[in-house]
Design a protein around this motif. Structure first.
Motif, PDB file in Angstrom:
ATOM      1  N   VAL A  87     -16.863 -75.534  24.086  1.00 16.58           N
ATOM      2  CA  VAL A  87     -15.841 -75.685  23.039  1.00 16.58           C
ATOM      3  C   VAL A  87     -15.957 -74.529  22.044  1.00 16.58           C
ATOM      4  N   ASN A  88     -17.183 -74.245  21.603  1.00 17.45           N
ATOM      5  CA  ASN A  88     -17.392 -73.156  20.640  1.00 17.45           C
ATOM      6  C   ASN A  88     -16.971 -71.806  21.215  1.00 17.45           C
ATOM      7  N   ALA A  89     -17.334 -71.555  22.476  1.00 18.82           N
ATOM      8  CA  ALA A  89     -17.005 -70.272  23.098  1.00 18.82           C
ATOM      9  C   ALA A  89     -15.494 -70.096  23.247  1.00 18.82           C
ATOM     10  N   LEU A  90     -14.821 -71.098  23.808  1.00 20.52           N
ATOM     11  CA  LEU A  90     -13.369 -70.982  24.005  1.00 20.52           C
ATOM     12  C   LEU A  90     -12.627 -70.885  22.680  1.00 20.52           C
ATOM     13  N   THR A  91     -13.075 -71.637  21.686  1.00 24.40           N
ATOM     14  CA  THR A  91     -12.455 -71.566  20.360  1.00 24.40           C
ATOM     15  C   THR A  91     -12.681 -70.183  19.758  1.00 24.40           C
ATOM     16  N   GLY A  92     -13.873 -69.650  19.916  1.00 25.60           N
ATOM     17  CA  GLY A  92     -14.171 -68.307  19.417  1.00 25.60           C
ATOM     18  C   GLY A  92     -13.299 -67.244  20.060  1.00 25.60           C
ATOM     19  N   TYR A  93     -13.099 -67.341  21.363  1.00 28.75           N
ATOM     20  CA  TYR A  93     -12.210 -66.393  22.046  1.00 28.75           C
ATOM     21  C   TYR A  93     -10.778 -66.547  21.542  1.00 28.75           C
ATOM     22  N   ARG A  94     -10.327 -67.794  21.379  1.00 32.69           N
ATOM     23  CA  ARG A  94      -8.958 -68.027  20.929  1.00 32.69           C
ATOM     24  C   ARG A  94      -8.739 -67.483  19.515  1.00 32.69           C
ATOM     25  N   LYS A  99     -15.429 -61.527  21.321  1.00 40.76           N
ATOM     26  CA  LYS A  99     -14.652 -60.407  21.847  1.00 40.76           C
ATOM     27  C   LYS A  99     -14.795 -60.263  23.359  1.00 40.76           C
ATOM     28  N   HIS A 100     -13.716 -60.425  24.050  1.00 41.38           N
ATOM     29  CA  HIS A 100     -13.593 -60.084  25.473  1.00 41.38           C
ATOM     30  C   HIS A 100     -12.098 -60.191  25.779  1.00 41.38           C
ATOM     31  N   PRO A 101     -11.441 -59.086  26.088  1.00 42.67           N
ATOM     32  CA  PRO A 101      -9.982 -59.088  26.228  1.00 42.67           C
ATOM     33  C   PRO A 101      -9.435 -60.131  27.209  1.00 42.67           C
ATOM     34  N   THR A 102     -10.059 -60.275  28.367  1.00 38.68           N
ATOM     35  CA  THR A 102      -9.560 -61.232  29.350  1.00 38.68           C
ATOM     36  C   THR A 102      -9.723 -62.654  28.842  1.00 38.68           C
ATOM     37  N   MET A 103     -10.887 -62.961  28.287  1.00 39.04           N
ATOM     38  CA  MET A 103     -11.132 -64.313  27.786  1.00 39.04           C
ATOM     39  C   MET A 103     -10.253 -64.614  26.569  1.00 39.04           C
ATOM     40  N   GLN A 104     -10.035 -63.635  25.712  1.00 38.51           N
ATOM     41  CA  GLN A 104      -9.152 -63.846  24.569  1.00 38.51           C
ATOM     42  C   GLN A 104      -7.734 -64.145  25.044  1.00 38.51           C
ATOM     43  N   ALA A 105      -7.266 -63.421  26.055  1.00 40.20           N
ATOM     44  CA  ALA A 105      -5.927 -63.664  26.598  1.00 40.20           C
ATOM     45  C   ALA A 105      -5.832 -65.055  27.211  1.00 40.20           C
TER      46      ALA A 105
END
Length: 126
Positions: A87-94, A99-105
């Motif tokens: 949850v923390n990782a996906l929220t952080g990417y969102r 920072k990671h372009p693919t995961m942020q997208a």
């Protein structure tokens, strides 16, 4: 380019009616004090729904030993990971704090409920 196509399809699907209409809140008179909103408890994820949402995740995270060609990095294993970590990782990417372009997208198209459901499902895997 394929993961972005899948992400776009997921975004279109979610935008096409998966979210309920929001109505404007009723106006409160200035003379009446308003109560502070209660802190919302984190949403409990639905693993069954999460299983339906992880199809794009498997493209990178489901391949044993997968590494990207450029830049060269190891793709982490997320199956069986802690639900709160996911949850923390996906929220952080969102939100852009991770920072990671693919995961942020990928994360841009996810709601809080989507994230909770995905985390609940992935946490159940071994």
């Amino acid at each position: 380019m394929r993961p972005l196509t899948i992400a776009l399809a997921l975004t279109v699907l979610l935008a096409s009616g998966a979210h309920a209409q929001q109505t404007a809140p009723a106006a409160t008179p200035a003379a009446q004090p308003t109560a502070a909103p209660a802190a919302a408890a984190p949403a409990k994820g639905d693993p069954a729904r999460g299983r339906e949402l992880v199809f794009t995740c498997k493209g990178c995270h489901g391949v044993t030993g997968y590494k990207n060609a450029y830049p060269n990095y190891h793709v982490p294993r997320i199956a069986g990971q802690s639900e709160q970590y996911l949850v923390n990782a996906l929220t952080g990417y969102r939100e852009g704090s991770r920072k990671h372009p693919t995961m942020q997208a990928q994360a841009q198209s996810l709601s809080e409920k989507d994230i909770a459901d995905i985390a609940a499902y992935l946490a159940t895997l071994k």
